[in-house]
Scaffold this motif. Structure first.
Motif, PDB file in Angstrom:
ATOM      1  N   GLN A  87      -9.179  14.378 -13.763  1.00 17.49           N
ATOM      2  CA  GLN A  87      -8.173  13.342 -13.596  1.00 17.49           C
ATOM      3  C   GLN A  87      -7.421  13.515 -12.272  1.00 17.49           C
ATOM      4  OE1 GLN A  87      -5.457  13.088 -16.879  1.00 17.49           O
ATOM      5  NE2 GLN A  87      -4.561  11.133 -16.192  1.00 17.49           N
ATOM      6  N   ILE A  88      -7.186  14.755 -11.916  1.00 17.33           N
ATOM      7  CA  ILE A  88      -6.521  15.007 -10.625  1.00 17.33           C
ATOM      8  C   ILE A  88      -7.393  14.531  -9.467  1.00 17.33           C
ATOM      9  CG2 ILE A  88      -5.762  16.846  -9.071  1.00 17.33           C
ATOM     10  CD1 ILE A  88      -4.814  18.405 -11.516  1.00 17.33           C
ATOM     11  N   ARG A  89      -8.694  14.837  -9.541  1.00  9.85           N
ATOM     12  CA  ARG A  89      -9.590  14.403  -8.466  1.00  9.85           C
ATOM     13  C   ARG A  89      -9.654  12.873  -8.393  1.00  9.85           C
ATOM     14  NH1 ARG A  89     -12.692  18.789 -10.475  1.00  9.85           N
ATOM     15  NH2 ARG A  89     -14.019  17.346 -11.648  1.00  9.85           N
ATOM     16  N   GLN A  90      -9.676  12.236  -9.545  1.00 10.08           N
ATOM     17  CA  GLN A  90      -9.728  10.777  -9.570  1.00 10.08           C
ATOM     18  C   GLN A  90      -8.484  10.157  -8.941  1.00 10.08           C
ATOM     19  OE1 GLN A  90      -9.993   9.156 -13.491  1.00 10.08           O
ATOM     20  NE2 GLN A  90     -10.139   7.030 -12.795  1.00 10.08           N
ATOM     21  N   GLN A  91      -7.328  10.671  -9.313  1.00 10.54           N
ATOM     22  CA  GLN A  91      -6.094  10.134  -8.759  1.00 10.54           C
ATOM     23  C   GLN A  91      -5.979  10.421  -7.262  1.00 10.54           C
ATOM     24  OE1 GLN A  91      -4.067   8.158 -10.234  1.00 10.54           O
ATOM     25  NE2 GLN A  91      -5.125   8.243 -12.204  1.00 10.54           N
ATOM     26  N   THR A  92      -6.479  11.590  -6.863  1.00  4.30           N
ATOM     27  CA  THR A  92      -6.452  11.913  -5.437  1.00  4.30           C
ATOM     28  C   THR A  92      -7.337  10.964  -4.634  1.00  4.30           C
ATOM     29  OG1 THR A  92      -6.062  14.251  -5.966  1.00  4.30           O
ATOM     30  CG2 THR A  92      -6.872  13.733  -3.753  1.00  4.30           C
ATOM     31  N   ALA A  93      -8.565  10.672  -5.165  1.00  6.26           N
ATOM     32  CA  ALA A  93      -9.460   9.737  -4.478  1.00  6.26           C
ATOM     33  C   ALA A  93      -8.869   8.343  -4.416  1.00  6.26           C
ATOM     34  CB  ALA A  93     -10.814   9.708  -5.178  1.00  6.26           C
ATOM     35  N   SER A  94      -8.252   7.897  -5.496  1.00  3.50           N
ATOM     36  CA  SER A  94      -7.637   6.582  -5.502  1.00  3.50           C
ATOM     37  C   SER A  94      -6.510   6.495  -4.484  1.00  3.50           C
ATOM     38  CB  SER A  94      -7.107   6.265  -6.903  1.00  3.50           C
ATOM     39  OG  SER A  94      -6.462   5.013  -6.931  1.00  3.50           O
ATOM     40  N   TYR A 114       0.822  -1.205   0.000  1.00  3.75           N
ATOM     41  CA  TYR A 114       0.000   0.000   0.000  1.00  3.75           C
ATOM     42  C   TYR A 114       0.862   1.264   0.000  1.00  3.75           C
ATOM     43  CZ  TYR A 114      -3.469  -3.496   1.112  1.00  3.75           C
ATOM     44  OH  TYR A 114      -4.259  -4.607   1.064  1.00  3.75           O
ATOM     45  N   GLU A 115       2.019   1.206   0.584  1.00  2.00           N
ATOM     46  CA  GLU A 115       2.929   2.353   0.530  1.00  2.00           C
ATOM     47  C   GLU A 115       3.388   2.594  -0.907  1.00  2.00           C
ATOM     48  OE1 GLU A 115       5.946   1.221   3.238  1.00  2.00           O
ATOM     49  OE2 GLU A 115       4.867   1.921   5.039  1.00  2.00           O
ATOM     50  N   ALA A 116       3.664   1.502  -1.627  1.00  2.00           N
ATOM     51  CA  ALA A 116       4.064   1.643  -3.036  1.00  2.00           C
ATOM     52  C   ALA A 116       2.917   2.205  -3.865  1.00  2.00           C
ATOM     53  CB  ALA A 116       4.514   0.294  -3.578  1.00  2.00           C
ATOM     54  N   GLN A 117       1.709   1.756  -3.586  1.00  2.00           N
ATOM     55  CA  GLN A 117       0.553   2.274  -4.326  1.00  2.00           C
ATOM     56  C   GLN A 117       0.344   3.759  -4.061  1.00  2.00           C
ATOM     57  OE1 GLN A 117      -2.769  -0.207  -3.285  1.00  2.00           O
ATOM     58  NE2 GLN A 117      -2.026  -1.988  -4.431  1.00  2.00           N
ATOM     59  N   ILE A 118       0.634   4.179  -2.855  1.00  2.00           N
ATOM     60  CA  ILE A 118       0.503   5.605  -2.540  1.00  2.00           C
ATOM     61  C   ILE A 118       1.536   6.412  -3.317  1.00  2.00           C
ATOM     62  CG2 ILE A 118       0.802   7.302  -0.705  1.00  2.00           C
ATOM     63  CD1 ILE A 118      -0.489   5.329   1.202  1.00  2.00           C
ATOM     64  N   ASN A 157       0.679   9.314  -5.979  1.00  2.00           N
ATOM     65  CA  ASN A 157       1.201  10.683  -5.908  1.00  2.00           C
ATOM     66  C   ASN A 157       1.825  11.101  -7.233  1.00  2.00           C
ATOM     67  OD1 ASN A 157       0.385  10.952  -3.256  1.00  2.00           O
ATOM     68  ND2 ASN A 157       2.346  10.231  -2.411  1.00  2.00           N
ATOM     69  N   ALA A 158       2.531  10.152  -7.877  1.00  2.00           N
ATOM     70  CA  ALA A 158       3.146  10.471  -9.179  1.00  2.00           C
ATOM     71  C   ALA A 158       2.084  10.741 -10.235  1.00  2.00           C
ATOM     72  CB  ALA A 158       4.046   9.319  -9.610  1.00  2.00           C
ATOM     73  N   GLN A 159       1.034   9.966 -10.223  1.00  2.00           N
ATOM     74  CA  GLN A 159      -0.040  10.176 -11.194  1.00  2.00           C
ATOM     75  C   GLN A 159      -0.745  11.504 -10.949  1.00  2.00           C
ATOM     76  OE1 GLN A 159      -2.407   6.655 -10.673  1.00  2.00           O
ATOM     77  NE2 GLN A 159      -1.149   5.408 -12.046  1.00  2.00           N
ATOM     78  N   ILE A 160      -0.863  11.879  -9.707  1.00  2.00           N
ATOM     79  CA  ILE A 160      -1.468  13.183  -9.410  1.00  2.00           C
ATOM     80  C   ILE A 160      -0.579  14.306  -9.945  1.00  2.00           C
ATOM     81  CG2 ILE A 160      -2.079  14.750  -7.536  1.00  2.00           C
ATOM     82  CD1 ILE A 160      -2.960  12.312  -5.922  1.00  2.00           C
TER      83      ILE A 160
END
Length: 502
Positions: free
Chosen positions: A176-183, A107-111, A115-118
């Motif tokens: 897209q920013i909101r989507q990545q932030t929610a994910s 989960y740390e890696a996913q975060i 963050n990079a996608q955001i």
């Protein structure tokens, strides 16, 4: 020369007198023997028990299992490998305390990825915003030139379309920013779930994981710990037979024992009678929840207990052995009934007791006495009519009253008879009940209905060597003795059987 003393002559005792004394002695002995034999025969002709005054406790037996009042199962909402288990069996925990940890690296890696996608989405947003500003300037210039007819109107239309496209690109980048932030936020929640915490204060009852074990939560949350919230308050779930459940009510006292503590008796209170019946091998039982105080911590969850629910505890009442209720004369004519004057009997005595508990004033008491006297006369007239062969009315034992040991009509017929008797009583005492206030009227109606539905029995009292029938009202029974009320007193000898005649 010595003179010899003179000899007195003796009178002979009359033989007739001796014979008379002997005859009298033999007659007296014979009379004494005959009287004693007669008395012994009279006393031994019946087996009797005395009416006693005492207590009758009625209890229902059931078995059940002890458990904590509130038990919480702690599970895992995520999958992963357990890295730490920080508590063990019987440990006391507080709300929010860490119980175990699951490997958080995934989960740390996913975060980090989120963050990079955001960041990438924000760069695209800036690019789209720059394009939008250029499109707005181009459109304004061409809109001014078209007024002076320096550019074609088609060029203006193309500039407007480019402006709208630029605006759409900006909106897309923001979404897209909101989507990545929610994910990323979802991943953060799952990262927080890698730390298993206690939801309540309590004691760890079970622990089903070890360090290094993999938890799979794809279909359902696996159970990791079971925590009892408060062992100072426990409960028992008893299985009560359907034949006894009608007597069980919330608030009744319960005593129980556990095999782990054979020398102690514990107490509880019925908290709930549940409606969810269970059928096992054609036996229907209902769950009854009993609350138990376990302040000293003696009782343990899971113990099997044998409990008794106290459904009735009658203090200082008249009682008689159940054998007296089972006795019925065989082969002889029915015994004469007891006189009704001794303390009042049957329904009239019940009515008098009901009225005594209503706190009547002078006017109400006078109306009741008049109605009771009229009822007594009606009953007497009915008894006389029955003695002359006329149809029997309500003058004898109240119609519909079940007689222990005798034949009884079907339940629906009994209910109809009791209902008719209740209506007749209300009509006979209408002048009296009109004078009662609301609370008195409710108490009168409830007590009258209870008296009419009471079970009655005929017992046989031995008085002066003679048997007489007495009708009594039957109350609670503990299996050995039964509460009775009516024209009987403590010390009365009640027949339980007949001895064989010699």
């Amino acid at each position: 020369m010595r003179q010899a003393p003179s000899r007195r002559s003796k009178r002979p005792f009359p033989r007739a007198l001796v014979a008379a004394v002997a005859v009298v002695a033999v007659a007296a002995a014979a009379f004494a023997w005959w009287r004693g034999a007669r008395s012994e025969g009279a006393e031994s002709a019946w087996r009797t028990v005395a009416v006693e005054r005492g207590d009758i406790r009625v209890a229902i037996s059931a078995t059940g299992t002890l458990s904590a009042t509130s038990t919480v199962t702690v599970g895992s909402q995520i999958s992963g490998q357990v890295t730490q288990v920080l508590v063990d069996f019987n440990d006391r925990v507080t709300s929010g305390q860490v119980l175990a940890r699951i490997d958080p690296s995934t989960y740390e890696a996913q975060i980090e990825q989120g963050n990079a996608q955001i960041a990438s989405a924000r760069a695209q947003l800036e690019q789209a915003q720059a394009t939008l500003r250029n499109a707005e300037l181009d459109y304004r210039r061409k809109a001014e030139l078209v007024e002076r007819q320096l550019v074609a109107r088609s060029d203006v239309d193309l500039a407007r379309a480019a402006l709208e496209q630029a605006r759409a690109q900006v909106a897309s980048a923001q979404a897209q920013i909101r989507q990545q932030t929610a994910s990323t936020q979802t991943t953060r929640v799952n990262l927080d779930r890698t730390v298993i915490r206690s939801p309540v204060d309590g004691v760890v009852l079970t622990r089903s994981i070890e360090p290094g074990q993999t938890v799979a939560a794809s279909l359902q949350a696996p159970e990791l710990f079971t925590i009892a919230e408060d062992l100072s308050k426990m409960r028992i779930e008893l299985a009560v037979d359907e034949a006894d459940i009608g007597q069980v009510q919330a608030g009744q006292q319960v005593t129980f024992t556990a095999d782990a503590f054979p020398d102690r008796q514990f107490r509880g209170v019925v908290d709930q009678v549940r409606l969810a019946a269970t059928t096992t091998n054609n036996v229907v039982t209902y769950p009854v929840v009993v609350s138990v105080d376990n302040s000293d911590g003696t009782l343990l969850p899971g113990l099997t207990v044998n409990a008794e629910i106290e459904v009735s505890n009658r203090k200082d009442v008249l009682k008689v052995s159940n054998a007296a209720l089972r006795y019925k004369p065989v082969g002889d004519a029915p015994a004469p009934a007891a006189a009704a004057g001794r303390g009042g009997a049957g329904m009239l005595e019940d009515l008098r007791r009901i009225a005594d508990g209503l706190d009547l004033d002078a006017g109400q008491r006078a109306a009741f006495d008049a109605a009771l006297e009229a009822q007594r006369k009606r009953a007497e007239a009915m008894r006389q009519g029955a003695g002359q062969g006329q149809s029997r009315g309500p003058g004898g034992p109240p119609p519909g009253m079940m007689v222990v040991g005798g034949g009884t009509p079907p339940a629906n017929v009994q209910a109809q008879i009791r209902q008719r008797m209740l209506e007749r009583m209300k009509e006979n005492f209408a002048d009296f009940t009109r004078l009662l206030d609301e609370s008195q009227r409710k108490a009168w109606d409830a007590a009258l209905a209870s008296s009419l539905s009471a079970t009655r029995a005929t017992i046989y009292r031995l008085r002066n060597g003679q048997r007489e029938a007495v009708q009594v009202r039957v109350g609670a029974s503990d299996g050995t003795s039964t509460e009775i009320s009516g024209p009987v007193e403590a010390g009365d000898e009640i027949i339980t059987g007949e001895r064989a005649r010699r």
